[in-house]
Design a protein around this motif. Structure first.
Motif, PDB file in Angstrom:
ATOM      1  N   GLY A 246       6.446  26.405   3.720  1.00 52.79           N
ATOM      2  CA  GLY A 246       7.660  27.062   3.233  1.00 52.79           C
ATOM      3  C   GLY A 246       7.922  26.864   1.762  1.00 52.79           C
ATOM      4  N   GLY A 247       7.081  26.067   1.094  1.00 50.83           N
ATOM      5  CA  GLY A 247       7.221  25.858  -0.339  1.00 50.83           C
ATOM      6  C   GLY A 247       7.772  24.501  -0.694  1.00 50.83           C
ATOM      7  N   PRO A 248       7.803  24.179  -1.999  1.00 51.15           N
ATOM      8  CA  PRO A 248       8.354  22.904  -2.473  1.00 51.15           C
ATOM      9  C   PRO A 248       9.795  22.709  -2.009  1.00 51.15           C
ATOM     10  N   VAL A 249      10.180  21.453  -1.854  1.00 52.87           N
ATOM     11  CA  VAL A 249      11.512  21.114  -1.354  1.00 52.87           C
ATOM     12  C   VAL A 249      12.308  20.418  -2.451  1.00 52.87           C
ATOM     13  N   LEU A 250      13.505  20.936  -2.726  1.00 56.98           N
ATOM     14  CA  LEU A 250      14.448  20.297  -3.639  1.00 56.98           C
ATOM     15  C   LEU A 250      15.516  19.602  -2.814  1.00 56.98           C
ATOM     16  N   CYS A 251      16.035  18.502  -3.325  1.00 63.37           N
ATOM     17  CA  CYS A 251      16.925  17.657  -2.539  1.00 63.37           C
ATOM     18  C   CYS A 251      18.347  17.642  -3.091  1.00 63.37           C
ATOM     19  N   ASN A 252      19.317  17.803  -2.197  1.00 67.72           N
ATOM     20  CA  ASN A 252      20.727  17.587  -2.523  1.00 67.72           C
ATOM     21  C   ASN A 252      21.058  16.134  -2.182  1.00 67.72           C
ATOM     22  N   ALA A 253      21.165  15.299  -3.207  1.00 67.48           N
ATOM     23  CA  ALA A 253      21.449  13.881  -2.992  1.00 67.48           C
ATOM     24  C   ALA A 253      22.384  13.396  -4.095  1.00 67.48           C
ATOM     25  N   PRO A 254      23.160  12.355  -3.835  1.00 67.05           N
ATOM     26  CA  PRO A 254      24.128  11.894  -4.828  1.00 67.05           C
ATOM     27  C   PRO A 254      23.518  11.538  -6.176  1.00 67.05           C
ATOM     28  N   GLY A 255      22.289  11.042  -6.184  1.00 70.14           N
ATOM     29  CA  GLY A 255      21.676  10.595  -7.428  1.00 70.14           C
ATOM     30  C   GLY A 255      20.853  11.634  -8.143  1.00 70.14           C
ATOM     31  N   ILE A 256      20.809  12.852  -7.616  1.00 70.89           N
ATOM     32  CA  ILE A 256      19.989  13.897  -8.218  1.00 70.89           C
ATOM     33  C   ILE A 256      20.862  14.843  -9.039  1.00 70.89           C
ATOM     34  N   SER A 257      20.375  15.191 -10.229  1.00 69.98           N
ATOM     35  CA  SER A 257      21.118  16.055 -11.133  1.00 69.98           C
ATOM     36  C   SER A 257      21.200  17.482 -10.594  1.00 69.98           C
ATOM     37  N   LYS A 258      22.404  17.977 -10.410  1.00 69.83           N
ATOM     38  CA  LYS A 258      22.581  19.364  -9.985  1.00 69.83           C
ATOM     39  C   LYS A 258      22.051  20.329 -11.042  1.00 69.83           C
ATOM     40  N   LEU A 259      22.218  19.963 -12.301  1.00 70.55           N
ATOM     41  CA  LEU A 259      21.736  20.811 -13.389  1.00 70.55           C
ATOM     42  C   LEU A 259      20.213  20.943 -13.333  1.00 70.55           C
ATOM     43  N   LEU A 260      19.516  19.823 -13.102  1.00 73.34           N
ATOM     44  CA  LEU A 260      18.059  19.882 -13.025  1.00 73.34           C
ATOM     45  C   LEU A 260      17.600  20.632 -11.780  1.00 73.34           C
ATOM     46  N   ASN A 261      18.318  20.468 -10.667  1.00 74.82           N
ATOM     47  CA  ASN A 261      17.997  21.264  -9.480  1.00 74.82           C
ATOM     48  C   ASN A 261      18.106  22.761  -9.784  1.00 74.82           C
ATOM     49  N   LYS A 262      19.165  23.138 -10.497  1.00 69.91           N
ATOM     50  CA  LYS A 262      19.370  24.552 -10.846  1.00 69.91           C
ATOM     51  C   LYS A 262      18.259  25.046 -11.762  1.00 69.91           C
ATOM     52  N   LYS A 263      17.894  24.238 -12.758  1.00 73.11           N
ATOM     53  CA  LYS A 263      16.816  24.632 -13.674  1.00 73.11           C
ATOM     54  C   LYS A 263      15.494  24.765 -12.931  1.00 73.11           C
ATOM     55  N   MET A 264      15.259  23.881 -11.971  1.00 74.84           N
ATOM     56  CA  MET A 264      14.032  23.950 -11.188  1.00 74.84           C
ATOM     57  C   MET A 264      14.022  25.214 -10.336  1.00 74.84           C
ATOM     58  N   GLU A 265      15.159  25.573  -9.748  1.00 73.87           N
ATOM     59  CA  GLU A 265      15.254  26.808  -8.973  1.00 73.87           C
ATOM     60  C   GLU A 265      15.024  28.034  -9.849  1.00 73.87           C
ATOM     61  N   GLU A 266      15.555  28.003 -11.075  1.00 72.87           N
ATOM     62  CA  GLU A 266      15.355  29.129 -11.992  1.00 72.87           C
ATOM     63  C   GLU A 266      13.883  29.254 -12.385  1.00 72.87           C
ATOM     64  N   SER A 267      13.223  28.145 -12.614  1.00 68.62           N
ATOM     65  CA  SER A 267      11.792  28.171 -12.909  1.00 68.62           C
ATOM     66  C   SER A 267      11.011  28.723 -11.725  1.00 68.62           C
ATOM     67  N   ALA A 268      11.407  28.312 -10.507  1.00 76.19           N
ATOM     68  CA  ALA A 268      10.741  28.816  -9.298  1.00 76.19           C
ATOM     69  C   ALA A 268      10.899  30.324  -9.175  1.00 76.19           C
ATOM     70  N   ALA A 269      12.099  30.818  -9.458  1.00 79.19           N
ATOM     71  CA  ALA A 269      12.347  32.265  -9.363  1.00 79.19           C
ATOM     72  C   ALA A 269      11.484  33.031 -10.355  1.00 79.19           C
ATOM     73  N   ARG A 270      11.375  32.529 -11.583  1.00 82.85           N
ATOM     74  CA  ARG A 270      10.578  33.216 -12.586  1.00 82.85           C
ATOM     75  C   ARG A 270       9.096  33.196 -12.245  1.00 82.85           C
ATOM     76  N   ALA A 271       8.664  32.135 -11.544  1.00 82.18           N
ATOM     77  CA  ALA A 271       7.253  32.029 -11.172  1.00 82.18           C
ATOM     78  C   ALA A 271       6.958  32.662  -9.813  1.00 82.18           C
ATOM     79  N   GLY A 272       7.995  33.143  -9.138  1.00 76.19           N
ATOM     80  CA  GLY A 272       7.797  33.754  -7.823  1.00 76.19           C
ATOM     81  C   GLY A 272       7.456  32.752  -6.738  1.00 76.19           C
ATOM     82  N   ILE A 273       8.042  31.555  -6.837  1.00 73.29           N
ATOM     83  CA  ILE A 273       7.766  30.491  -5.869  1.00 73.29           C
ATOM     84  C   ILE A 273       8.982  30.291  -4.979  1.00 73.29           C
ATOM     85  N   LYS A 274       8.796  30.325  -3.676  1.00 74.40           N
ATOM     86  CA  LYS A 274       9.873  30.025  -2.742  1.00 74.40           C
ATOM     87  C   LYS A 274      10.101  28.523  -2.685  1.00 74.40           C
TER      88      LYS A 274
END
Length: 337
Positions: A246-274
């Motif tokens: 199903g593709g790479p997994v990003l984690c919603n956790a208290p210690g993880i940056s929401k901003l970096l999660n968002k940037k990673m999702e945007e990079s995934a979208a531009r690369a066509g990665i689920k």
């Protein structure tokens, strides 16, 4: 996938605290790609791209695997042992093992009999390893206390781009970050990239702490494995639905940056990665937890590979997820300049 490099990592014996074989494979593979390769007293390996850049992005994956360590040789030549990391003790009786010694690999079996499986509180102290020795003196000529032990398993290709091996957790992550560094370089990344193959995650997470305090990263991308829920024993209520392939997994956790999660999702979208999402109620139980609290605080993002049967001798991953993680991280690095 570059199977030669991956197989070198997976065929290595890298019980927590004894990671030298993996680190040597990393160094040999990366010397033609990294601008620098650093090591330290604990055998961490850091492959560096663009060391002159003030922006330092740490890629982190752990080289160690769960396993056993010889503690004692009995008078009859059998070996006693303790655990290193979260082993599943019932997966060991009756299995063949490899022991890494100064003289080379010694083979043996973990003694077993039918009634041992009736012991509901089985401990490592209840088991011994038989290497065919006649007595203690004979055994000590082959092995020593402190030698690491792993199950004698194989790497096997499966249907639909799946593959199985011992210790995919987290040598597959080491493979991913090294390949991502190579690919980011091809894409013209100008940020400083520090791809760290760390020691002792399964026991202390000390390797990641040492690396982070010395690199002093601007941010960190941690790569590890996570539980796929499309197999027996997993419940989607715990962390969410995560499927193999199903593709790479990003984690919603208290210690993880929401901003970096968002940037990673945007990079995934531009690369066509689920990408998939999982949740953690507290820590991530990865090197990221130690990195996050190091220095003056380090923002982290966790990119995980779905894995079936974690900490078993038959861990299963999907090649498509591995490739997705490599491309996602390389895209993120190339864009973060």
């Amino acid at each position: 996938m570059k199977e030669t490099f991956l197989n070198q990592l997976l065929n290595s014996i890298s019980v927590s605290g004894c990671e030298e074989m993996v680190q040597q494979a990393v160094e040999e593979e990366m010397k033609g790609y990294a601008d620098e390769i650093r090591t330290d007293e604990m055998e961490n390996r850091i492959c560096v791209l663009n060391p002159e850049s003030p922006r330092r992005i740490l890629l982190c994956a752990h080289a160690d695997e769960i396993g056993l360590l010889i503690t004692n040789v009995k008078s009859d030549g059998t070996l006693q042992f303790t655990s290193r990391g979260g082993i599943v003790i019932y997966s060991y009786p009756g299995q063949q093992v490899q022991i890494k010694t100064e003289k080379g690999i010694v083979y043996g079996v973990v003694e077993a009999y039918r009634k041992i499986y009736e012991n509901k509180e089985l401990k490592t102290r209840d088991l011994v390893i038989d290497i065919g020795a006649k007595d203690k003196e004979d055994a000590l000529a082959m092995v020593q206390p402190g030698d690491p032990v792993v199950l004698d398993t194989h790497i096997r290709r499966m249907a639909n781009d799946r593959f199985t091996a011992r210790g995919l957790d987290d040598r597959i992550g080491v493979y991913i970050i090294m390949e991502a560094l190579k690919r980011a370089k091809e894409k013209g990344c100008t940020s400083g990239v520090y791809a760290a193959s760390t020691v002792a995650e399964e026991t202390l997470s000390s390797g990641a702490y040492w690396v982070s305090t010395r690199v002093k990263p601007t941010l960190a991308v941690v790569v590890d494995v996570t539980y796929a829920t499309d197999c027996m024993g997993e419940n989607t209520a715990d962390t969410g639905e995560v499927v193999l392939g199903g593709g790479p997994v990003l984690c919603n956790a208290p210690g993880i940056s929401k901003l970096l999660n968002k940037k990673m999702e945007e990079s995934a979208a531009r690369a066509g990665i689920k990408v998939q999402r999982e949740a953690a109620s507290e820590g991530t139980w990865t090197d990221g937890d130690r990195i996050h609290l190091s220095n003056d605080g380090v923002p982290i993002v966790l990119v995980s590979v779905p894995l079936r049967y974690m900490h078993m001798p038959c861990e299963v991953a999907d090649e498509k997820d591995v490739e997705g993680c490599i491309e996602l991280i390389a895209q993120f690095l190339a864009e973060d300049c």
